[in-house]
Structures are given as structure tokens and as C-alpha cells.
Design a protein around this motif. Sequence first.
Motif, PDB file in Angstrom:
ATOM      1  N   TRP A  12       0.864  -1.185   0.000  1.00 53.15           N
ATOM      2  CA  TRP A  12       0.000   0.000   0.000  1.00 53.15           C
ATOM      3  C   TRP A  12       0.898   1.232   0.000  1.00 53.15           C
ATOM      4  O   TRP A  12       1.896   1.276   0.713  1.00 53.15           O
ATOM      5  N   GLN A  13       0.541   2.199  -0.793  1.00 60.03           N
ATOM      6  CA  GLN A  13       1.266   3.481  -0.716  1.00 60.03           C
ATOM      7  C   GLN A  13       0.281   4.612  -0.964  1.00 60.03           C
ATOM      8  O   GLN A  13      -0.726   4.418  -1.648  1.00 60.03           O
ATOM      9  N   PRO A  14       0.565   5.773  -0.370  1.00 62.50           N
ATOM     10  CA  PRO A  14      -0.387   6.869  -0.540  1.00 62.50           C
ATOM     11  C   PRO A  14      -0.412   7.339  -1.976  1.00 62.50           C
ATOM     12  O   PRO A  14       0.601   7.267  -2.678  1.00 62.50           O
ATOM     13  N   GLN A  15      -1.559   7.826  -2.404  1.00 61.95           N
ATOM     14  CA  GLN A  15      -1.620   8.444  -3.725  1.00 61.95           C
ATOM     15  C   GLN A  15      -1.026   9.849  -3.603  1.00 61.95           C
ATOM     16  O   GLN A  15      -1.108  10.475  -2.542  1.00 61.95           O
ATOM     17  N   GLN A  19      -3.602  12.380   0.058  1.00 57.83           N
ATOM     18  CA  GLN A  19      -3.225  11.231   0.912  1.00 57.83           C
ATOM     19  C   GLN A  19      -1.772  11.326   1.357  1.00 57.83           C
ATOM     20  O   GLN A  19      -1.442  11.059   2.511  1.00 57.83           O
ATOM     21  N   GLY A  38     -12.987  10.244  -1.951  1.00 54.75           N
ATOM     22  CA  GLY A  38     -11.706  10.939  -2.096  1.00 54.75           C
ATOM     23  C   GLY A  38     -10.529  10.184  -1.509  1.00 54.75           C
ATOM     24  O   GLY A  38      -9.436  10.745  -1.400  1.00 54.75           O
ATOM     25  N   THR A  41     -10.989   6.664   3.660  1.00 58.09           N
ATOM     26  CA  THR A  41     -10.774   5.473   4.487  1.00 58.09           C
ATOM     27  C   THR A  41      -9.385   4.897   4.225  1.00 58.09           C
ATOM     28  O   THR A  41      -8.679   4.521   5.158  1.00 58.09           O
ATOM     29  N   ASP A  42      -8.978   4.870   2.974  1.00 60.89           N
ATOM     30  CA  ASP A  42      -7.620   4.418   2.677  1.00 60.89           C
ATOM     31  C   ASP A  42      -6.589   5.360   3.299  1.00 60.89           C
ATOM     32  O   ASP A  42      -5.526   4.920   3.725  1.00 60.89           O
ATOM     33  N   GLU A 130     -15.611   8.998   8.801  1.00 64.19           N
ATOM     34  CA  GLU A 130     -16.961   9.568   8.621  1.00 64.19           C
ATOM     35  C   GLU A 130     -17.459  10.199   9.918  1.00 64.19           C
ATOM     36  O   GLU A 130     -18.507   9.835  10.459  1.00 64.19           O
ATOM     37  N   ASN A 203      -8.571  10.847  -6.045  1.00 64.62           N
ATOM     38  CA  ASN A 203      -8.463   9.394  -5.914  1.00 64.62           C
ATOM     39  C   ASN A 203      -8.360   8.793  -7.319  1.00 64.62           C
ATOM     40  O   ASN A 203      -9.309   8.226  -7.840  1.00 64.62           O
ATOM     41  N   LEU A 205      -6.688   6.323  -8.479  1.00 66.41           N
ATOM     42  CA  LEU A 205      -6.775   4.861  -8.582  1.00 66.41           C
ATOM     43  C   LEU A 205      -8.228   4.412  -8.735  1.00 66.41           C
ATOM     44  O   LEU A 205      -8.542   3.568  -9.556  1.00 66.41           O
ATOM     45  N   TYR A 213     -17.792   5.130 -11.288  1.00 69.33           N
ATOM     46  CA  TYR A 213     -18.081   5.449  -9.884  1.00 69.33           C
ATOM     47  C   TYR A 213     -18.790   6.798  -9.739  1.00 69.33           C
ATOM     48  O   TYR A 213     -19.807   6.912  -9.061  1.00 69.33           O
TER      49      TYR A 213
HETATM   50  N1  LIG Z   1      -3.624   4.666  -1.684  1.00 65.88           N
HETATM   51  C1  LIG Z   1      -4.446   3.804  -2.259  1.00 65.88           C
HETATM   52  N2  LIG Z   1      -3.994   2.644  -2.753  1.00 65.88           N
HETATM   53  C2  LIG Z   1      -4.827   1.763  -3.375  1.00 65.88           C
HETATM   54  N3  LIG Z   1      -6.139   1.972  -3.542  1.00 65.88           N
HETATM   55  C3  LIG Z   1      -6.651   3.109  -3.057  1.00 65.88           C
HETATM   56  C4  LIG Z   1      -5.860   4.089  -2.384  1.00 65.88           C
HETATM   57  N4  LIG Z   1      -6.671   5.118  -1.993  1.00 65.88           N
HETATM   58  C5  LIG Z   1      -7.902   4.789  -2.413  1.00 65.88           C
HETATM   59  N5  LIG Z   1      -7.910   3.609  -3.061  1.00 65.88           N
HETATM   60  C6  LIG Z   1      -9.049   2.933  -3.684  1.00 65.88           C
HETATM   61  O1  LIG Z   1     -10.149   3.792  -3.776  1.00 65.88           O
HETATM   62  C7  LIG Z   1     -11.276   3.241  -3.088  1.00 65.88           C
HETATM   63  C8  LIG Z   1     -12.072   4.352  -2.458  1.00 65.88           C
HETATM   64  O2  LIG Z   1     -11.260   5.006  -1.514  1.00 65.88           O
HETATM   65  P1  LIG Z   1     -11.770   5.239  -0.027  1.00 65.88           P
HETATM   66  O3  LIG Z   1     -12.674   4.153   0.389  1.00 65.88           O
HETATM   67  O4  LIG Z   1     -10.581   5.514   0.802  1.00 65.88           O
HETATM   68  O5  LIG Z   1     -12.599   6.563  -0.279  1.00 65.88           O
HETATM   69  P2  LIG Z   1     -13.564   7.305   0.738  1.00 65.88           P
HETATM   70  O6  LIG Z   1     -13.295   8.749   0.579  1.00 65.88           O
HETATM   71  O7  LIG Z   1     -13.398   6.696   2.071  1.00 65.88           O
HETATM   72  O8  LIG Z   1     -14.958   6.914   0.112  1.00 65.88           O
HETATM   73  P3  LIG Z   1     -16.413   7.049   0.785  1.00 65.88           P
HETATM   74  O9  LIG Z   1     -16.765   8.504   0.753  1.00 65.88           O
HETATM   75  O10 LIG Z   1     -17.266   6.221  -0.119  1.00 65.88           O
HETATM   76  O11 LIG Z   1     -16.275   6.489   2.169  1.00 65.88           O
HETATM   77  C9  LIG Z   1     -10.675   2.253  -2.111  1.00 65.88           C
HETATM   78  O12 LIG Z   1     -11.565   1.250  -1.753  1.00 65.88           O
HETATM   79  C10 LIG Z   1      -9.493   1.737  -2.863  1.00 65.88           C
HETATM   80  O13 LIG Z   1      -9.907   0.724  -3.759  1.00 65.88           O
END
Ligand SMILES: Nc1ncnc2c1ncn2[C@@H]1O[C@H](COP(=O)(O)OP(=O)(O)OP(=O)(O)O)[C@@H](O)[C@H]1O
Length: 465
Positions: A12-15, A19, A38, A41-42, A130, A203, A205, A213
Amino acid sequence: MSEEPVNQSVIWQPQPGPQEMLLTCPVEEIFFGGARGGGKTDGVIGSWLGHAGRHGAHARGIVFRRSMSELDEVQSRMMEVFPALGARYKAAIRVWEMPGGAVLRLRFLDSDEDATKYQGHAYSWMAFDEAGNWPTPKAIDQLRACLRSVHGVPIQLILTGNPGGVGHNWLKARYIDPATPMTPFQGPDGSMRVFIPSRLEDNRLLMEKDSQYANRLKSSGPAWLVRAWLEGDWNTVAGGMFDDVYRPSVHEVEPFEIPRSWIIDRSFDWGSSKPFSVCWWAESDGTEATLKDGTKKSWPRGTLFQVAEWYGWNGQPNEGCRMLAVEIARGILEKEKDIFPGRKVVPGPADNSIFDAENGMCIADDMGRIGVHWERSNKSPGSRRTGWEAMRKRFKACLTSPMEEPGLFTFNTCRSGFIRTVPTLPRDQHNPEDVNTASEDHCADSVRYRCLYVRAVAFSQPFRL
Ligand SMILES: Nc1ncnc2c1ncn2[C@@H]1O[C@H](COP(=O)(O)OP(=O)(O)OP(=O)(O)O)[C@@H](O)[C@H]1O
Ligand SMILES: [Mg+2]
């Protein structure tokens, strides 16, 4: 062939962008996100991995979501990442043991009272994913006290969230309003805070993996909410009941002397553990008032000014001060003597529940014995919706020049109830024609009663909604 060598060992690495900033930001309290998808959660997951990596066995973390089903979402994403790093999950107690000895708990917290269960715990890293799902920051502030480390580990509190939820107001007041994004500022307790915004477009990725999406998001909620989620727009009070019709520069006015011929009355929403709200109103009869700067001005007959308020809270959002009805009544009479010397204040509408007799006690009777009387508010089916519509109509009337219909203004001194809570009142996501009743709606209720109130015979005046 790609130009950069791919490191196969990276799990795993930050985008790049938000992030990455989250992971390198040293500020103690960070609000991250502000939009859907955005990478919030990641981001939380990555922030923990960084913390655990830096501090090993001295790192103690805990992630909260509001409900169990929300927590499952975080847990499944961790399942995709953590085992590959050598972490072990003890599912029965929802604890991750990281390879370097760091420990992370996953918990849900759906009532403020449950926060007390954590008294005495110590964590070096804490996250609320959240956070906008909590109607007040009470539990979060209580749990914040558990952030400490005897090993000198720099502590960190991460919150994520979107606009438009039940927690919209307090999140906005706490992180969005005090400073521009990416600019650390000092919170009231002296700790440093910062807002790091991230949007769906950050985001990359997800956008690449799932090009539909954004479209699915667009059909997943009412248009106003989706716009707020996508744009991460907090300042226009995205998702608010009044965001499109309320302008502080128009509706919040300098106090002026109320002409003798105008009627002054009051409205009331009862609360004990939740705040109560007394609003005092001056109703224009069309005669001119003299403003502070000496100019004379008149408004359409029936225009309402909230000229004073008593918001019964303990200084914490959505928390009441538990005063007895008789104490409130005495307070009202004292305040009226001070604020309106020599003027008559006539009874206005109150929350109908105060007329219910419970165990032989009735709030309206208790207050009546002290000399504070109330009229019943309109509680016909659909009156909530009609009430919000009446408020919107009045706010809107103030935006036309010259005004043709009766409007609704507040003196700019009514800050605790009206100005703090009414303009940013969030809509109910499932029923956008109503406000979210879990939000701080007490002053708005009291305003709504007044806007629907038609005065009885003794003070009969033509009155339009
Ligand atoms: N650094 C990362 N590396 C790999 N995948 C990532 C990364 N950041 C985000 N993603 C991908 O993007 C998806 C959505 O990101 P994430 O769940 O963090 O968004 P969120 O802002 O929490 O969304 P929500 O508003 O729906 O809760 C993740 O499930 C993952 O598949
Ligand atoms: Mg998320």
C-alpha cells in the motif's frame, strides 16, 4: 513497458496529493476529506501504517465508525491490505496486531455514553472515519482525552467526513471555518488543527479502476447532496435547508429600536437534556423604524425580526442545560424586563409537547404559574414541511428589493441559537423536504412555530405565510 520500475513489494502506498499530505502532516488533529470517494478510508489506513511503522510496539491505535455495519467496511478494506504486511487479525476482539508490535483496535460508537467506557485507555493514534455521522463532537472530545503516550510517541487524531450529514455544522465550525485549507490553526484547547481536503478527482486509482463510480454516485442521492459530495463544498452550506435562500449580509441585521406600534412576542421549543430555545419576535406593522445610523426604513407588514434569544445550552453543540420549566419561566420574565423595558411581550407559539400532562406535571402549567404563557404551535400533518417552506419563503422575500412579501430577519446579536444553527441546518438525506431531526434544530423549530403562527382575535392582524 512503464518507465518507472514497479516495486512489487509495495502493498500500500499513498496516492500523490492529499493522501500523501495526510501521511506526512505532523499536525496533532487533522480533518481529512470533505468529499465522497476521495480516498478517506484508505487515507486513515495509510496514516495508521505510517504511525505503526514509525513507533512500532509503542504505537497504540483505535479506529471508530458510528455503526457496526460501517465498521465492517473499514475492516474489509484492512483485510485486503494488512495480512500481506504480516499483520494478524483477532476477529473476536477486533484487534490488529502489526508485525512491529503495534496494536490497532476497531470499534463502533453509536451513543455518546459509550465513550465513557474508554476512560483510562491510552492511545497514541485515533481516527474517526466519517465523523459527520456523529451529530455532535461530544464523544470525540471525550475520547480525545485517551490520546497520550508514556513513551513520548507524538499523538495524532484523524477525522474524515463529507458535507451534508448530521454533523455538517460542527465539522464546518471546527475545521472549515477557522482557517483556509492546509493552514494549521490553534483549536480552543490549544492543540493544533488542520483541514486537508481531498476530492474524488484526487483518488485517481478509483477513477481508473472504476470509471463509472462518479456516475453511480450521481444517482445515489438527491442532486443537491451529490453536488456537495463531489465538490466538497462546505461554505455554501451544501445540503442545508436554507443554503440557497439565506445570506448573512442580508438576514443578519444591526439591532434597532422597535417601533412602539409593533407587536413583540416570543416562541419556544422545550428541551432539557437537549437545548431549549426562546425566540423574541418583533413583527412589523408597516410603520417605519429608525436604524442605528439614523436612516428610516420600513418592511412589508408581517415581516418578522428575531430581536433576542435565549438558547438553553451548556456551550456544547446540541447539549441542553437541564433547567426546570419554572427556572426557565423566571429567566424569561427577568430577561424581558431588561431587554424590553416598558414594553408588553405577548404569548406566542410553543412546542405542543409542553401541554402534555405527564405524571400529573405539565410544563406549560408550571411556566404559567410563574406568569409565562404559551399558545399551541401548529401540529397538523405536514406542518413541519409547511413550516420550513414558510421560513424559506420569508428568507427569500428578503432578497428582493424592494421587498414585496413579509420577510424573516434576525438581529446580529442572536448568535448562539439562530446564527449558529439555523442557516446551516442540514436536510434529512432520506426526506429532503424535512430537516435532519438528529441535527441541532431547536432554534429552527422555535422559528418555524412562529412562522406558522396565526395570531388569535385579541391581536388580529392580517397574516400571510
Ligand atoms: N492509496 C491507495 N492505494 C490503493 N487503492 C486506493 C488508495 N486510496 C484509495 N484507493 C481505492 O479507492 C477506493 C475508495 O477510496 P476510499 O474508500 O478511501 O474513499 P472514501 O473517501 O473513504 O470513500 P467514501 O466517501 O465512499 O467512504 C478504495 O476502496 C481503494 O480501492
Ligand atoms: Mg470511506
